[in-house]
Design an enzyme around this catalytic site. Structure first.
Site, mmCIF file in Angstrom:
data_model
loop_
_atom_site.group_PDB
_atom_site.id
_atom_site.type_symbol
_atom_site.label_atom_id
_atom_site.label_comp_id
_atom_site.label_asym_id
_atom_site.label_seq_id
_atom_site.Cartn_x
_atom_site.Cartn_y
_atom_site.Cartn_z
ATOM 1 N N ASP A 64 -21.607 16.684 -18.014
ATOM 2 C CA ASP A 64 -21.923 15.388 -18.612
ATOM 3 C C ASP A 64 -21.688 14.247 -17.630
ATOM 4 O O ASP A 64 -21.996 13.090 -17.923
ATOM 5 C CB ASP A 64 -21.159 15.176 -19.919
ATOM 6 N N LYS A 121 -19.361 24.490 -21.864
ATOM 7 C CA LYS A 121 -18.010 24.032 -21.519
ATOM 8 C C LYS A 121 -17.605 22.928 -22.477
ATOM 9 O O LYS A 121 -18.432 22.081 -22.830
ATOM 10 C CB LYS A 121 -17.925 23.532 -20.079
ATOM 11 N N GLU A 124 -14.047 20.236 -23.470
ATOM 12 C CA GLU A 124 -12.779 19.706 -22.998
ATOM 13 C C GLU A 124 -11.705 19.830 -24.075
ATOM 14 O O GLU A 124 -12.002 19.807 -25.271
ATOM 15 C CB GLU A 124 -12.924 18.232 -22.602
ATOM 16 N N GLU A 179 -8.578 19.902 -13.812
ATOM 17 C CA GLU A 179 -8.982 18.691 -13.110
ATOM 18 C C GLU A 179 -7.810 17.758 -12.850
ATOM 19 O O GLU A 179 -7.059 17.411 -13.766
ATOM 20 C CB GLU A 179 -10.062 17.936 -13.893
#
Length: 273
Positions: free
Chosen positions: A49, A118, A120, A187
């Site tokens: 994204d 994916k 989050e 991340e």
């Protein structure tokens, strides 16, 4: 008659099986032509994204829609043959319930042909990860700095640099690995934490600012090519093609204004009778 063997596309189980083995290589991809260029060299491509930032000049990924992800996912699938293609579920399309996530994920997989999605979030998304995995949806997780949470984080910054926050991120990674995530993006977290998570979870870890201790690495393609004005600390520019593009366009503009382009070799003569 020659027989041409078909290229087999990598799958989520192939990536999961690489835990502790040869490092997994990944980059983002949003276009068919860049997907074609990187396909021979990466194990999976992420239609991230981050396309909101890279392609549309948005400040955050929050405004990105499912339709935007599907359109670019289709392009990347058309441009690639070998690498697994993973598509991000955008903000607001999966957090409401496992059922909402399943509806969005199945739409994305059906309309793009991609091999995984994916999402989050850590422990709070574990139930959703399990719900999807149990129903045949391969799920890649993402913990640490999660850009879709920017409005609650307040800024993009490294996390897990103190004992308290590190313990939360470790718990997040363990929860989604146990729930069935086939891989987890880490991340912008500290190197010791990335190393600990990689050692403790069954799923391979994919670092982006998580150090070489991870099972693999991912970067935004435009960042590592030198096309982005501002990049995080964890980015290495493996090329700097931004200035080269500017120079090429400047030369083109100059030749057009001088009427030296197009030259005779770029034009078509009339057919002879």
């Amino acid at each position: 008659m020659s027989v041409q063997s078909a290229v087999r596309r990598l799958t989520a189980p192939d990536i999961r099986a690489r835990k502790g083995g040869e490092p997994i290589v990944s980059l983002t991809a949003y276009h068919a032509h860049t997907a074609r260029l990187i396909d021979p060299h990466v194990d999976f491509m992420l239609v991230g994204d981050s396309l909101g930032n890279v392609m549309h000049g948005l400040e955050t990924t929050i405004p990105v829609t499912v339709e935007m992800m599907i359109l670019q996912g289709q392009a990347v699938m058309r441009g690639s043959k070998r690498a697994l293609v993973v598509v991000d579920l955008p903000f607001g399309s999966y957090e409401g319930s496992p059922q909402q996530a399943f509806a969005t994920a199945t739409r994305v997989l059906k309309e793009t042909g991609a091999g995984a999605i994916k999402l989050e979030g850590g422990r709070r998304m574990a139930e959703t990860v399990r719900f999807l995995a149990d129903r045949g949806v391969p799920v890649m997780g993402h913990v640490g700095l999660t850009p879709q949470s920017i409005n609650t984080l307040g800024s993009f910054r490294a996390l897990g640099r103190d004992d308290e926050s590190a313990a939360i991120i470790l718990d997040d990674a363990c929860a989604i690995s146990e729930a069935g995530a086939f891989a987890i993006v880490l991340e912008a977290i500290s190197e010791p934490l990335a190393r600990q998570i990689t050692q403790e979870v069954a799923a391979p870890t994919i670092g982006i600012g998580g150090s070489s201790a991870c099972d693999g690495q991912i970067l935004v393609l435009e960042d590592m090519l030198g096309l982005s004005d501002r990049v995080p600390r964890f980015v290495k520019k493996f090329a700097n093609i931004g200035p080269a593009i500017g120079e090429a366009v400047e030369a083109y503009a100059s030749e057009v204004r001088a009427r030296s382009f197009p030259a005779e070799e770029h034009t078509y003569a009339p057919k002879k009778a």
